[in-house]
Design an enzyme around this catalytic site. Structure first.
Site, PDB file in Angstrom:
ATOM      1  N   GLU A  14      49.517  33.668  27.545  1.00 33.16           N
ATOM      2  CA  GLU A  14      49.479  34.380  28.830  1.00 33.16           C
ATOM      3  C   GLU A  14      49.913  33.468  29.977  1.00 33.16           C
ATOM      4  OE1 GLU A  14      46.024  36.909  29.547  1.00 33.16           O
ATOM      5  OE2 GLU A  14      45.861  36.034  31.543  1.00 33.16           O
ATOM      6  N   ARG A 103      41.630  47.554  34.177  1.00 33.38           N
ATOM      7  CA  ARG A 103      41.186  48.116  35.448  1.00 33.38           C
ATOM      8  C   ARG A 103      41.582  47.187  36.591  1.00 33.38           C
ATOM      9  NH1 ARG A 103      35.163  47.942  37.522  1.00 33.38           N
ATOM     10  NH2 ARG A 103      35.894  45.800  37.760  1.00 33.38           N
ATOM     11  N   GLY A 104      41.456  45.873  36.371  1.00 28.15           N
ATOM     12  CA  GLY A 104      41.728  44.914  37.446  1.00 28.15           C
ATOM     13  C   GLY A 104      40.509  44.739  38.326  1.00 28.15           C
ATOM     14  N   ASP A 105      40.605  43.772  39.204  1.00 29.51           N
ATOM     15  CA  ASP A 105      39.508  43.508  40.142  1.00 29.51           C
ATOM     16  C   ASP A 105      39.994  43.733  41.564  1.00 29.51           C
ATOM     17  OD1 ASP A 105      37.366  42.815  38.430  1.00 29.51           O
ATOM     18  OD2 ASP A 105      38.396  40.919  38.000  1.00 29.51           O
ATOM     19  N   HIS A 145      30.894  42.655  29.933  1.00 30.94           N
ATOM     20  CA  HIS A 145      31.545  42.608  31.244  1.00 30.94           C
ATOM     21  C   HIS A 145      30.491  42.427  32.347  1.00 30.94           C
ATOM     22  CE1 HIS A 145      33.597  44.234  34.861  1.00 30.94           C
ATOM     23  NE2 HIS A 145      34.629  43.619  34.326  1.00 30.94           N
ATOM     24  N   LYS A 161      38.348  53.198  25.522  1.00 28.23           N
ATOM     25  CA  LYS A 161      39.727  52.701  25.661  1.00 28.23           C
ATOM     26  C   LYS A 161      40.459  52.778  24.310  1.00 28.23           C
ATOM     27  CE  LYS A 161      38.429  48.675  27.704  1.00 28.23           C
ATOM     28  NZ  LYS A 161      38.461  47.466  28.572  1.00 28.23           N
ATOM     29  N   GLN A 172      37.954  38.586  26.691  1.00 28.37           N
ATOM     30  CA  GLN A 172      37.688  37.583  27.714  1.00 28.37           C
ATOM     31  C   GLN A 172      37.394  36.288  26.966  1.00 28.37           C
ATOM     32  OE1 GLN A 172      38.177  36.126  30.393  1.00 28.37           O
ATOM     33  NE2 GLN A 172      37.358  37.780  31.672  1.00 28.37           N
ATOM     34  N   GLN A 208      37.208  24.075  38.074  1.00 25.98           N
ATOM     35  CA  GLN A 208      37.927  25.348  37.969  1.00 25.98           C
ATOM     36  C   GLN A 208      37.327  26.213  36.841  1.00 25.98           C
ATOM     37  OE1 GLN A 208      41.892  25.278  36.226  1.00 25.98           O
ATOM     38  NE2 GLN A 208      42.689  26.270  38.053  1.00 25.98           N
ATOM     39  N   PHE A 212      35.780  29.939  37.463  1.00 28.55           N
ATOM     40  CA  PHE A 212      36.314  31.112  36.743  1.00 28.55           C
ATOM     41  C   PHE A 212      35.212  31.774  35.918  1.00 28.55           C
ATOM     42  CE2 PHE A 212      41.112  30.062  36.015  1.00 28.55           C
ATOM     43  CZ  PHE A 212      41.317  30.185  37.364  1.00 28.55           C
TER      44      PHE A 212
HETATM   45  P1  FAD Z   1      37.255  48.628  32.219  1.00 29.39           P
HETATM   46  O1  FAD Z   1      37.422  48.714  30.770  1.00 29.39           O
HETATM   47  O2  FAD Z   1      37.627  49.812  33.047  1.00 29.39           O
HETATM   48  O3  FAD Z   1      35.730  48.228  32.502  1.00 29.39           O
HETATM   49  C1  FAD Z   1      35.320  47.756  33.771  1.00 29.39           C
HETATM   50  C2  FAD Z   1      33.817  47.917  33.938  1.00 29.39           C
HETATM   51  O4  FAD Z   1      33.512  49.290  34.120  1.00 29.39           O
HETATM   52  C3  FAD Z   1      32.989  47.480  32.729  1.00 29.39           C
HETATM   53  O5  FAD Z   1      31.764  46.993  33.208  1.00 29.39           O
HETATM   54  C4  FAD Z   1      32.776  48.772  31.954  1.00 29.39           C
HETATM   55  O6  FAD Z   1      31.586  48.747  31.163  1.00 29.39           O
HETATM   56  C5  FAD Z   1      32.664  49.784  33.083  1.00 29.39           C
HETATM   57  N1  FAD Z   1      33.178  51.115  32.746  1.00 29.39           N
HETATM   58  C6  FAD Z   1      34.279  51.422  32.046  1.00 29.39           C
HETATM   59  N2  FAD Z   1      34.453  52.757  31.962  1.00 29.39           N
HETATM   60  C7  FAD Z   1      33.412  53.308  32.632  1.00 29.39           C
HETATM   61  C8  FAD Z   1      33.011  54.632  32.926  1.00 29.39           C
HETATM   62  N3  FAD Z   1      33.720  55.690  32.495  1.00 29.39           N
HETATM   63  N4  FAD Z   1      31.875  54.822  33.678  1.00 29.39           N
HETATM   64  C9  FAD Z   1      31.139  53.766  34.127  1.00 29.39           C
HETATM   65  N5  FAD Z   1      31.482  52.480  33.869  1.00 29.39           N
HETATM   66  C10 FAD Z   1      32.600  52.261  33.143  1.00 29.39           C
HETATM   67  N6  FAD Z   1      42.646  41.291  36.019  1.00 29.39           N
HETATM   68  C11 FAD Z   1      43.707  41.442  36.856  1.00 29.39           C
HETATM   69  O7  FAD Z   1      43.507  41.813  38.036  1.00 29.39           O
HETATM   70  N7  FAD Z   1      44.987  41.198  36.442  1.00 29.39           N
HETATM   71  C12 FAD Z   1      45.271  40.807  35.165  1.00 29.39           C
HETATM   72  O8  FAD Z   1      46.435  40.603  34.815  1.00 29.39           O
HETATM   73  C13 FAD Z   1      44.187  40.644  34.246  1.00 29.39           C
HETATM   74  N8  FAD Z   1      44.393  40.298  32.956  1.00 29.39           N
HETATM   75  C14 FAD Z   1      43.331  40.254  32.073  1.00 29.39           C
HETATM   76  C15 FAD Z   1      43.591  40.002  30.717  1.00 29.39           C
HETATM   77  C16 FAD Z   1      42.546  39.971  29.794  1.00 29.39           C
HETATM   78  C17 FAD Z   1      42.856  39.717  28.346  1.00 29.39           C
HETATM   79  C18 FAD Z   1      41.203  40.162  30.238  1.00 29.39           C
HETATM   80  C19 FAD Z   1      40.060  40.092  29.255  1.00 29.39           C
HETATM   81  C20 FAD Z   1      40.939  40.411  31.579  1.00 29.39           C
HETATM   82  C21 FAD Z   1      42.002  40.473  32.517  1.00 29.39           C
HETATM   83  N9  FAD Z   1      41.788  40.771  33.869  1.00 29.39           N
HETATM   84  C22 FAD Z   1      42.854  40.901  34.732  1.00 29.39           C
HETATM   85  C23 FAD Z   1      40.428  40.944  34.382  1.00 29.39           C
HETATM   86  C24 FAD Z   1      39.994  42.418  34.342  1.00 29.39           C
HETATM   87  O9  FAD Z   1      40.822  43.190  35.158  1.00 29.39           O
HETATM   88  C25 FAD Z   1      38.539  42.467  34.840  1.00 29.39           C
HETATM   89  O10 FAD Z   1      37.688  41.888  33.895  1.00 29.39           O
HETATM   90  C26 FAD Z   1      38.060  43.835  35.289  1.00 29.39           C
HETATM   91  O11 FAD Z   1      36.827  43.636  36.002  1.00 29.39           O
HETATM   92  C27 FAD Z   1      37.770  44.808  34.160  1.00 29.39           C
HETATM   93  O12 FAD Z   1      38.925  45.252  33.583  1.00 29.39           O
HETATM   94  P2  FAD Z   1      38.865  46.188  32.257  1.00 29.39           P
HETATM   95  O13 FAD Z   1      40.240  46.593  31.990  1.00 29.39           O
HETATM   96  O14 FAD Z   1      38.107  45.516  31.207  1.00 29.39           O
HETATM   97  O15 FAD Z   1      38.036  47.402  32.863  1.00 29.39           O
END
Ligand code: FAD
Length: 284
Positions: A14, A103-105, A145, A161, A172, A208, A212
């Site tokens: 990555e 989902r992103g942050d 998470h 998903k 993660q 760092q 993180f």
């Molecule tokens: P989700 O799967 O949507 O989950 C997010 C949270 O919401 C979790 O706590 C989950 O339990 C909860 N949730 C999910 N669905 C529901 C629902 N229907 N109702 C209530 N709660 C729910 N971030 C970036 O901004 N850019 C990147 O390029 C990036 N790359 C990443 C790559 C990897 C391999 C990983 C592991 C993380 C990456 N992240 C990145 C970080 C990631 O975006 C964050 O961890 C974010 O907070 C959650 O993303 P997710 O896709 O896991 O979200």
């Protein structure tokens, strides 16, 4: 130490998109070095809140043009159905067939979440719009998470998903292999059989890593924290300890059924090459 690579295992690296010309030149060198390891793909992150949308796209295309598969990360935050459709079409036209859907942050609470609230909605949208064209990877959290209501809900949300059409997951990073094995057992019990590839974070920088890990909910076990603290500013000792520790972690994961490894490179080749060589993962 040896783990011998087998042909069904998936290895990926990555990158984050470079912000400057200097960063772009440096990444080009890193990409060339890591290409020698023959990974299945390079992935490119999507900055918080879509802040690197164009740079992610440019970096993905330059990797793909160099002849290696590239997987852009796409996030729900600040995305609309319209701009996701546009970017999917652009990737499709350039034969980019892998996506990491997240989902992103939110960047420090500045903007709204966009039209998709959770990653499962994005996966579903990609499937509806583009059928089976994309191989979709999603994120998994063996250590839960940080915003999840509880572990059971987090797992249920992960399953949504997969049910929405994800082909694979990347975790993660973690330093406790048991959290991954427990997660794998839970997947098996729930009929989830997609590859769940461990995300591996090399250790090269102590402050760092702590920063993180606090943000993303990765646990640094006490013994590791104490050892790293004791090295202070001695970067060579931190790197040597990190290389040893992470190589052992990778070996244990591969020996116990992990379907590959995804390395968070932080745009650096040397720490990855060192671990790779320790594991003797080269093809010949
Ligand atoms: P989700 O799967 O949507 O989950 C997010 C949270 O919401 C979790 O706590 C989950 O339990 C909860 N949730 C999910 N669905 C529901 C629902 N229907 N109702 C209530 N709660 C729910 N971030 C970036 O901004 N850019 C990147 O390029 C990036 N790359 C990443 C790559 C990897 C391999 C990983 C592991 C993380 C990456 N992240 C990145 C970080 C990631 O975006 C964050 O961890 C974010 O907070 C959650 O993303 P997710 O896709 O896991 O979200």
């Amino acid at each position: 130490m040896s783990s011998s690579k087998n042909t069904t295992q998936l290895f990926s690296f990555e990158f984050f998109p470079p912000k400057t010309n200097e960063g772009a030149l440096s990444l080009e060198n890193v990409r060339q070095q890591l290409s020698q390891l023959n990974p299945d793909f390079f992935s490119v992150t999507f900055g918080a809140g879509g802040s690197t949308r164009d740079k992610t796209y440019d970096t993905v295309l330059s990797i793909q043009q160099a002849g290696i598969a590239a997987a852009p990360h796409l996030s729900c935050v600040a995305s609309t159905k319209e701009n996701i459709t546009e970017i999917l079409n652009a990737y499709k036209a350039n034969n980019v067939a892998k996506i990491v859907a997240l989902r992103g942050d939110l960047p420090s609470g500045t903007m709204s979440a966009g039209e998709f609230r959770y990653a499962n909605e994005l996966v579903e949208f990609i499937r509806t719009e583009t059928g089976d064209f994309f191989q979709i990877h999603v994120a998994a959290y063996p250590e839960i998470h940080p915003q999840a209501k509880n572990a059971a809900d987090d797992f249920k949300n992960f399953k949504h998903k997969v049910d929405a059409g994800a082909n694979a997951a990347i975790t993660q990073y973690f330093y406790n292999a048991d959290s991954y094995f427990y997660f794998m057992d839970e997947c098996e019990k729930n009929g989830i059989d997609i590859p769940i590839v461990p995300g591996i974070m090399p250790i090269t920088n102590y402050s760092q890593l702590f920063r993180f890990s606090d943000m993303c909910g990765a646990d640094i076990p006490r013994w590791m924290r104490k050892r790293l603290e004791q090295f202070g500013d001695d970067v060579d000792s931190i790197c040597a300890f990190g290389e040893d520790m992470v190589s052992n972690l990778c070996q244990r994961l591969l020996e116990n059924g992990a379907p590959g490894l995804h390395f968070y490179t932080m745009n650096r080749a040397a720490p990855i090459e060192a671990i790779w060589n320790n594991l003797q993962l080269s093809d010949n």
